[in-house]
Design an enzyme around this catalytic site. Structure first.
Site, PDB file in Angstrom:
ATOM      1  N   HIS A  17     -19.848 -15.537  -9.805  1.00 59.44           N
ATOM      2  CA  HIS A  17     -18.920 -15.877 -10.885  1.00 59.44           C
ATOM      3  C   HIS A  17     -18.901 -17.392 -11.115  1.00 59.44           C
ATOM      4  CE1 HIS A  17     -14.960 -15.400 -13.056  1.00 59.44           C
ATOM      5  NE2 HIS A  17     -14.857 -16.648 -12.666  1.00 59.44           N
ATOM      6  N   GLU A  18     -18.760 -18.162 -10.034  1.00 59.63           N
ATOM      7  CA  GLU A  18     -18.670 -19.614 -10.166  1.00 59.63           C
ATOM      8  C   GLU A  18     -20.008 -20.236 -10.567  1.00 59.63           C
ATOM      9  OE1 GLU A  18     -16.049 -21.362 -10.258  1.00 59.63           O
ATOM     10  OE2 GLU A  18     -14.665 -19.783  -9.668  1.00 59.63           O
ATOM     11  N   HIS A  21     -20.432 -19.992 -14.215  1.00 61.33           N
ATOM     12  CA  HIS A  21     -19.717 -21.071 -14.903  1.00 61.33           C
ATOM     13  C   HIS A  21     -20.561 -22.346 -14.915  1.00 61.33           C
ATOM     14  CE1 HIS A  21     -16.006 -19.015 -15.591  1.00 61.33           C
ATOM     15  NE2 HIS A  21     -15.604 -18.987 -14.330  1.00 61.33           N
TER      16      HIS A  21
END
Length: 208
Positions: A17-18, A21
């Protein structure tokens, strides 16, 4: 032992997820995450002792066994974005979108592989947890409360004259997130389990 598997799945899911980003920011011209060594799937640079270890264990031990946690946020500088109007929104939405893609891939695999008899029983539980945890991450992160991704989407859509609302929400964001979790934990669980059943075609594989 189950807790170890769950936390391992959670850690890798939040890391992906990170990193998503970070790559979204990098593709828009901001190299901050790259320079800080955060565009890697190695979990060590991303781990947050409280959010990646302690909080997931506490949630696992509470009734309902909702698995929730976080990693260190990937840093980015929105002033480097080529698209100043929508850049932050794009970065915010990519993280939950990747979790949804992961949930769909593994969930649809279960839907079609189980009737074909090509998935061992033990693997069904592990894959089910991958789907479940990624759905939790996607849904929870889209709540429009800072510092969650949904708040970045909300702020990008709000007219500039409402900038004070952003400052106020960011000031009390952590408290608001905690209140949201404890007040709406059962609703979160219900929506996630509904989506899980719709994607996988399974019911009751994951305990209540």
């Amino acid at each position: 032992m189950e807790a170890v598997f769950l936390i391992a799945i959670l850690i890798m899911s939040v890391v992906i997820h990170e990193v998503a980003h970070g790559y979204a920011a990098y593709m828009q011209g901001d190299p901050t995450a790259k320079y800080q060594g955060r565009l890697t799937l190695n979990p060590l640079p991303h781990l947050d002792m409280i959010g990646s270890i302690i909080v997931p264990l506490l949630f696992f031990l509470t009734p309902g066994n909702l698995m929730l946690g976080w990693a260190k946020p990937v840093p980015y500088n929105p002033f480097n974005f080529r698209n100043q109007r929508w850049g932050e929104l794009i970065v915010a939405i990519v993280g939950p979108a990747v979790n949804i893609v992961i949930a769909l891939i593994f969930g649809l695999f279960l839907r079609f592989a189980i009737p074909a008899g090509i998935v061992p029983t033990a693997a069904v539980s592990i894959i089910s947890f991958i789907v479940l945890i990624n759905l939790v991450l996607a849904l929870f992160n889209m709540v429009p409360i800072p510092p969650l991704d949904g708040s970045k989407v909300l702020f990008a859509l709000l007219p500039q004259r409402y900038i004070r609302i952003r400052h106020t929400l960011e000031q009390y964001g952590f408290i608001l997130v905690l209140l949201f979790v404890f007040l709406f934990i059962s609703q979160i669980s219900g929506v996630v389990l509904f989506l899980f059943e719709q994607i996988t075609g399974l019911s009751g594989v994951i305990g209540s």
